[in-house]
Each structure stands twice: as C-alpha cells, then as structure tokens.
Design an enzyme around this catalytic site. Structure first.
Site, PDB file in Angstrom:
ATOM      1  N   ARG A   1      11.935  -5.857   4.116  1.00 46.54           N
ATOM      2  CA  ARG A   1      11.710  -4.401   4.074  1.00 46.54           C
ATOM      3  C   ARG A   1      12.727  -3.627   4.937  1.00 46.54           C
ATOM      4  NH1 ARG A   1       5.936  -2.263   5.241  1.00 46.54           N
ATOM      5  NH2 ARG A   1       6.110  -3.612   7.051  1.00 46.54           N
TER       6      ARG A   1
ATOM      7  N   ARG B   1      -9.212   1.600   9.361  1.00 46.15           N
ATOM      8  CA  ARG B   1      -8.769   0.238   9.655  1.00 46.15           C
ATOM      9  C   ARG B   1      -9.769  -0.514  10.510  1.00 46.15           C
ATOM     10  NH1 ARG B   1      -2.979   0.714   9.079  1.00 46.15           N
ATOM     11  NH2 ARG B   1      -1.919  -1.195   9.639  1.00 46.15           N
TER      12      ARG B   1
ATOM     13  N   LYS C   1       0.836  -1.215   0.000  1.00 46.63           N
ATOM     14  CA  LYS C   1       0.000   0.000   0.000  1.00 46.63           C
ATOM     15  C   LYS C   1       0.867   1.260   0.000  1.00 46.63           C
ATOM     16  CE  LYS C   1      -1.905  -0.994   3.989  1.00 46.63           C
ATOM     17  NZ  LYS C   1      -1.196  -2.253   4.320  1.00 46.63           N
TER      18      LYS C   1
ATOM     19  N   ARG D   1      11.750  -2.042  10.755  1.00 42.39           N
ATOM     20  CA  ARG D   1      10.741  -1.685  11.749  1.00 42.39           C
ATOM     21  C   ARG D   1      10.673  -2.743  12.842  1.00 42.39           C
ATOM     22  NH1 ARG D   1       5.605  -0.142   8.060  1.00 42.39           N
ATOM     23  NH2 ARG D   1       4.566  -1.274   9.738  1.00 42.39           N
TER      24      ARG D   1
ATOM     25  N   ARG E   1      -0.134  -8.930  13.634  1.00 42.49           N
ATOM     26  CA  ARG E   1      -0.698  -7.898  12.752  1.00 42.49           C
ATOM     27  C   ARG E   1      -1.619  -8.526  11.702  1.00 42.49           C
ATOM     28  NH1 ARG E   1       4.540  -5.235  10.694  1.00 42.49           N
ATOM     29  NH2 ARG E   1       3.169  -4.151   9.247  1.00 42.49           N
TER      30      ARG E   1
HETATM   31  P1  AP5 Z   1       4.956  -1.597   1.744  1.00 44.42           P
HETATM   32  O1  AP5 Z   1       4.605  -0.686   0.626  1.00 44.42           O
HETATM   33  O2  AP5 Z   1       5.779  -1.089   2.878  1.00 44.42           O
HETATM   34  O3  AP5 Z   1       3.635  -2.344   2.287  1.00 44.42           O
HETATM   35  P2  AP5 Z   1       2.410  -1.797   3.150  1.00 44.42           P
HETATM   36  O4  AP5 Z   1       1.182  -2.434   2.634  1.00 44.42           O
HETATM   37  O5  AP5 Z   1       2.445  -0.304   3.222  1.00 44.42           O
HETATM   38  O6  AP5 Z   1       2.795  -2.473   4.533  1.00 44.42           O
HETATM   39  P3  AP5 Z   1       2.788  -1.990   6.037  1.00 44.42           P
HETATM   40  O7  AP5 Z   1       3.386  -3.137   6.817  1.00 44.42           O
HETATM   41  O8  AP5 Z   1       3.441  -0.644   6.199  1.00 44.42           O
HETATM   42  O9  AP5 Z   1       1.299  -1.870   6.322  1.00 44.42           O
HETATM   43  P4  AP5 Z   1       0.614  -1.880   7.660  1.00 44.42           P
HETATM   44  O10 AP5 Z   1      -0.734  -1.490   7.246  1.00 44.42           O
HETATM   45  O11 AP5 Z   1       0.718  -3.106   8.459  1.00 44.42           O
HETATM   46  O12 AP5 Z   1       1.499  -0.851   8.535  1.00 44.42           O
HETATM   47  P5  AP5 Z   1       1.243   0.660   8.986  1.00 44.42           P
HETATM   48  O13 AP5 Z   1       2.534   1.362   8.921  1.00 44.42           O
HETATM   49  O14 AP5 Z   1       0.058   1.233   8.314  1.00 44.42           O
HETATM   50  O15 AP5 Z   1       5.707  -2.878   1.083  1.00 44.42           O
HETATM   51  C1  AP5 Z   1       6.215  -3.918   1.885  1.00 44.42           C
HETATM   52  C2  AP5 Z   1       7.560  -4.407   1.297  1.00 44.42           C
HETATM   53  O16 AP5 Z   1       7.305  -5.007   0.020  1.00 44.42           O
HETATM   54  C3  AP5 Z   1       8.577  -3.273   1.039  1.00 44.42           C
HETATM   55  O17 AP5 Z   1       9.863  -3.763   1.322  1.00 44.42           O
HETATM   56  C4  AP5 Z   1       8.436  -2.975  -0.460  1.00 44.42           C
HETATM   57  O18 AP5 Z   1       9.648  -2.497  -1.034  1.00 44.42           O
HETATM   58  C5  AP5 Z   1       8.054  -4.354  -1.005  1.00 44.42           C
HETATM   59  N1  AP5 Z   1       7.152  -4.263  -2.162  1.00 44.42           N
HETATM   60  C6  AP5 Z   1       6.128  -3.397  -2.358  1.00 44.42           C
HETATM   61  N2  AP5 Z   1       5.503  -3.648  -3.516  1.00 44.42           N
HETATM   62  C7  AP5 Z   1       6.140  -4.719  -4.067  1.00 44.42           C
HETATM   63  C8  AP5 Z   1       5.949  -5.460  -5.275  1.00 44.42           C
HETATM   64  N3  AP5 Z   1       4.987  -5.168  -6.154  1.00 44.42           N
HETATM   65  N4  AP5 Z   1       6.787  -6.506  -5.527  1.00 44.42           N
HETATM   66  C9  AP5 Z   1       7.772  -6.825  -4.641  1.00 44.42           C
HETATM   67  N5  AP5 Z   1       8.002  -6.161  -3.489  1.00 44.42           N
HETATM   68  C10 AP5 Z   1       7.195  -5.118  -3.203  1.00 44.42           C
HETATM   69  O19 AP5 Z   1       0.806   0.456  10.511  1.00 44.42           O
HETATM   70  C11 AP5 Z   1       1.716   0.077  11.513  1.00 44.42           C
HETATM   71  C12 AP5 Z   1       1.012   0.076  12.865  1.00 44.42           C
HETATM   72  O20 AP5 Z   1       0.529   1.401  13.177  1.00 44.42           O
HETATM   73  C13 AP5 Z   1      -0.231  -0.817  12.973  1.00 44.42           C
HETATM   74  O21 AP5 Z   1       0.093  -2.154  13.271  1.00 44.42           O
HETATM   75  C14 AP5 Z   1      -1.003  -0.110  14.105  1.00 44.42           C
HETATM   76  O22 AP5 Z   1      -0.456  -0.441  15.366  1.00 44.42           O
HETATM   77  C15 AP5 Z   1      -0.728   1.360  13.846  1.00 44.42           C
HETATM   78  N6  AP5 Z   1      -1.761   1.974  12.978  1.00 44.42           N
HETATM   79  C16 AP5 Z   1      -1.562   2.517  11.743  1.00 44.42           C
HETATM   80  N7  AP5 Z   1      -2.719   2.969  11.243  1.00 44.42           N
HETATM   81  C17 AP5 Z   1      -3.664   2.715  12.160  1.00 44.42           C
HETATM   82  C18 AP5 Z   1      -5.075   2.921  12.208  1.00 44.42           C
HETATM   83  N8  AP5 Z   1      -5.734   3.480  11.191  1.00 44.42           N
HETATM   84  N9  AP5 Z   1      -5.745   2.497  13.314  1.00 44.42           N
HETATM   85  C19 AP5 Z   1      -5.095   1.947  14.354  1.00 44.42           C
HETATM   86  N10 AP5 Z   1      -3.779   1.698  14.368  1.00 44.42           N
HETATM   87  C20 AP5 Z   1      -3.057   2.082  13.282  1.00 44.42           C
END
Ligand code: AP5
Length: 216
Positions: free
Chosen positions: A127, A88, A13, A159, A170
């Site tokens: 990552r 979320r 994403k 991370r 997660r």
């Molecule tokens: P990446 O683009 O980083 O993936 P992502 O979907 O953004 O993954 P996240 O782990 O960041 O999502 P998340 O929703 O769990 O975490 P968030 O930070 O929002 O890609 C992943 C890897 O794959 C990278 O290395 C990239 O280079 C590679 N890649 C990408 N595309 C590719 C492709 N096509 N082919 C090959 N490789 C590829 O949340 C973290 C924490 O914050 C949560 O657990 C929660 O505690 C809190 N939080 C955040 N938002 C909320 C909310 N709304 N409500 C409550 N808690 C929240």
C-alpha cells in the site's frame, strides 16, 4: 444511506468506501484519515493519537467518540454517510447507537469484510497512499499512473503503522477489541458478510448486492 464498514486492517474498507461514496454522493468518514490529518497538522488530538497509531494500538474511545460526534453534526451527513473504521470497540458501537437514537436515525447496514491473513499482509505491504487527498494505491493491484505520484500530483508515502511488527499488533488488536462487534451487529440483524477476495470491482459488486438485498 448510513453504512458501517467493519473488518481487519488492509481488507479494503477504505478502497470500497471511497468508491461507494462517489457513486452514492454521501461522505466517506474514515477515523484513520481524520486522525492522520490531525497528526500532520500537529493538533492536540493529533499529538495525543500519534503514539497509539504508531504502535498499532487503538486511540482512546472518548477521543474517537468526540471526533465522530462532531463530524456527524456537519450538514453533509444529513443524507447519509459511510463510516470506515468506526466503531471499533463495543463502547464505540454503543455510543454510535445513542447518537443515532437522539436524532431518531438508524444504521441501514453493517458490511463486515473478511479475508485470510496472508492476503491482508500482502495488501498492506504494497500500500502507498497520498498524504494530500488520501487516495490509496497498491504497487501491484492498483498502481498509480505515474510511479510514486498520486493523480493529484503529490508524492505517495507508506504509512508508518504499516511496518510488519506494527501490522502484527494491529491484527491482534482487531481480533481482541474490534471483532466482538461482528456478533454485536449480527445480534441486531444488521450484519452482511462480504468476502473481500477478487478485484476492487468484484468486491464492490458484492457490497452493492449485500446492501440492496438487505434494503429490498
Ligand atoms: P485499504 O482500502 O487501504 O484497506 P483498509 O481496510 O482501509 O485498511 P486500513 O489498514 O486503512 O484499515 P485500518 O482499519 O487498520 O486502519 P485505519 O486507518 O482505520 O486497502 C489496503 C491495500 O489493499 C491498498 O493498497 C489497496 O489498494 C489494496 N486493495 C484494496 N482492495 C483490494 C482488492 N480487492 N484487491 C487487491 N488489492 C486491494 O486506522 C489506523 C489507526 O488509527 C488504528 O490502528 C488506530 O490506532 C487508529 N484508529 C482509527 N480508527 C479508530 C477508532 N475508531 N478507534 C480507535 N482508534 C482508531
């Protein structure tokens, strides 16, 4: 252009949102990035969020809803934005609808990214991200030009919530608390499903097709 990017951890994403945000000149609003920046600055929100994030749980809805309400009030959001990682929970989805209604605005599309769990785990395991500019890399799929260093010159980090036991949690939290949003937005006729396999550019093409098909 107001888009919501929905999908499990590691699906890509953030990678897609960063790319599209540059292309369309709209801000990429990622609640995970906002929370990590608050944690690094040790603000009250950052201190409160830390234990939830480190254990793979969701930060309480009210905290996140306030963050988004403030962010969507900033002038750079007037011509649109890409929301990554929000909403979320159904409660967050309802809060977003209310905020939009108050301004007589609408979400154009919710892009739901999906991918098999083995691939998600591989993407997360490789990552590395930049704590300064938030750019995300992958050791195999998208390595930095200079090993361990971001293009902005900062040393890359892994991370804390990407440890295998936290990733498991997660994924479970995603299934229980976030995946009901798929039906929620499908019911509103807003959902486009994108299989996130293939290269970053191939996935971008699918996203743009989904978005353009829905707006034509
Ligand atoms: P990446 O683009 O980083 O993936 P992502 O979907 O953004 O993954 P996240 O782990 O960041 O999502 P998340 O929703 O769990 O975490 P968030 O930070 O929002 O890609 C992943 C890897 O794959 C990278 O290395 C990239 O280079 C590679 N890649 C990408 N595309 C590719 C492709 N096509 N082919 C090959 N490789 C590829 O949340 C973290 C924490 O914050 C949560 O657990 C929660 O505690 C809190 N939080 C955040 N938002 C909320 C909310 N709304 N409500 C409550 N808690 C929240």
């Amino acid at each position: 252009m107001r888009l919501v990017f929905l999908g499990p951890p590691g699906v890509g994403k953030g990678t897609q949102a960063a790319k599209l945000s540059k292309e369309y000149g709209v801000p990429h609003i990622a609640t995970g990035d906002i929370l990590r920046a608050a944690m690094a600055r040790k603000t009250p929100v950052g201190l409160e969020a830390k234990s939830y994030i480190d254990s793979g749980k969701l930060v309480p809805d009210d905290v996140i809803i306030n963050i988004i309400r403030e962010r969507l009030g900033e002038p750079d959001t007037k011509k649109g934005y890409i929301l990554d990682g929000f909403p979320r929970t159904i409660k967050q989805g309802e809060a977003l609808s209310k905020m939009l209604d108050q301004n007589r605005e609408k979400i154009d599309r919710v892009i739901y990214f999906y991918l098999n769990e083995d691939e998600l785990v591989k993407r997360i395991a490789g990552r590395w991200s930049c704590p300064a500019c938030q750019k995300v890399y992958h050791t195999i799929n998208n390595p930095p030009k200079k090993e361990g260093i971001c293009e902005c010159g900062t040393a890359l980090v892994q991370r804390k919530d990407d440890r295998p036991e936290t990733v498991k949690e997660r994924l479970a939290v995603y299934r229980n608390e976030t995946s009901p949003l798929i039906q929620y937005y499908e019911g509103q006729g807003l959902l486009s499903k994108v299989e996130a396999d293939g290269t970053v550019d191939e996935v971008s093409e699918k996203v743009e097709n989904a978005f353009q098909k829905s707006s034509s």
